[in-house]
Design an enzyme around this catalytic site. Structure first.
Site, short mmCIF file in Angstrom:
data_model
loop_
_atom_site.label_atom_id
_atom_site.label_comp_id
_atom_site.label_asym_id
_atom_site.label_seq_id
_atom_site.Cartn_x
_atom_site.Cartn_y
_atom_site.Cartn_z
N ASP A 189 20.06 17.13 15.08
CA ASP A 189 21.25 17.32 13.92
C ASP A 189 20.90 18.53 13.21
O ASP A 189 19.62 18.98 12.67
CB ASP A 189 21.06 16.03 13.05
CG ASP A 189 21.67 14.84 13.86
OD1 ASP A 189 22.35 15.03 14.78
OD2 ASP A 189 21.13 13.72 13.57
N ASP B 174 28.72 14.75 17.02
CA ASP B 174 29.36 13.76 16.09
C ASP B 174 30.44 14.09 15.59
O ASP B 174 31.50 13.38 15.38
CB ASP B 174 28.17 13.67 15.01
CG ASP B 174 26.71 13.23 15.56
OD1 ASP B 174 26.60 12.50 16.40
OD2 ASP B 174 25.91 13.75 14.89
#
Length: 193
Positions: free
Chosen positions: A147, A161
């Site tokens: 991330d 995402d």
């Protein structure tokens, strides 16, 4: 001599071949055709490529837990997440892998049966499937997901995402818009007061 009786067959539009039994409902297949599958594949592959490229750039340029301030609350911060959203189920990576694979399989079956239902389905499901598969690839290969988009007031996330959220938002928006159209009104029917 009498002339034989002539039987004229009255054939009307909307009748079966025996001209007697009316066709009450026009049936059309909602199964995805080649065009829908091509659209879904193009969107999913583009989502996977974009997500994997950005993760590769971040992991190649930033050490783990390093960050770069971009503007305002927007940072690029290299973190690893072995769970799902908000770091949930971090110690259950194998369960997350299985559940994600089942969800992707279910979406593909749904698309095969209903891909022609609405023109937005290839785009919306393409984004959701592409994002899911890209994160699934990372979990299988690495045991975690990279991330990097950090807004400081929200846990870090990645493009996959974002694609999943945007795809779901498109699906929900389409469903809500469809519910707002009154049922039973045809295109040429006058509006009721």
């Amino acid at each position: 001599m009498s002339e034989p009786l002539r039987h004229d067959v009255d054939v009307r539009m909307g009748s079966t071949t025996d001209a007697l039994t009316p066709i009450s409902v026009a049936e059309r297949s909602l199964a995805a055709g080649a065009v829908q599958w091509l659209g879904l594949a193009a969107i999913a592959l583009a989502a996977i490529a974009a997500d994997q490229l950005t993760k590769h750039i971040v992991t190649g340029r930033l050490a783990l837990d390093d960050g770069i301030h971009v503007i305002g609350p927007f940072w690029i911060n290299h973190v690893q997440n072995s769970g799902i959203a908000f770091g949930l189920f971090a110690s259950a990576t194998s369960i997350v892998i299985v559940l994600t694979a089942i969800a992707v399989g279910w979406m593909l079956v749904f698309f095969a049966r209903s891909g022609a239902r609405h023109p937005v389905l290839p785009v919306a499901l393409g984004l959701v499937i592409g994002g899911s598969v890209s994160n699934l690839l990372d979990r299988v290969r690495l045991g975690y997901v990279t991330d990097f988009i950090d807004l400081r007031y929200w846990p870090a996330f990645n493009l996959a995402d974002s694609f999943i959220v945007i795809g779901v938002a498109i699906l929900l928006g389409t469903l809500l818009a469809a519910e707002r159209i009154p049922r039973g009104r045809g295109r040429g029917a006058p509006a009721r007061s």
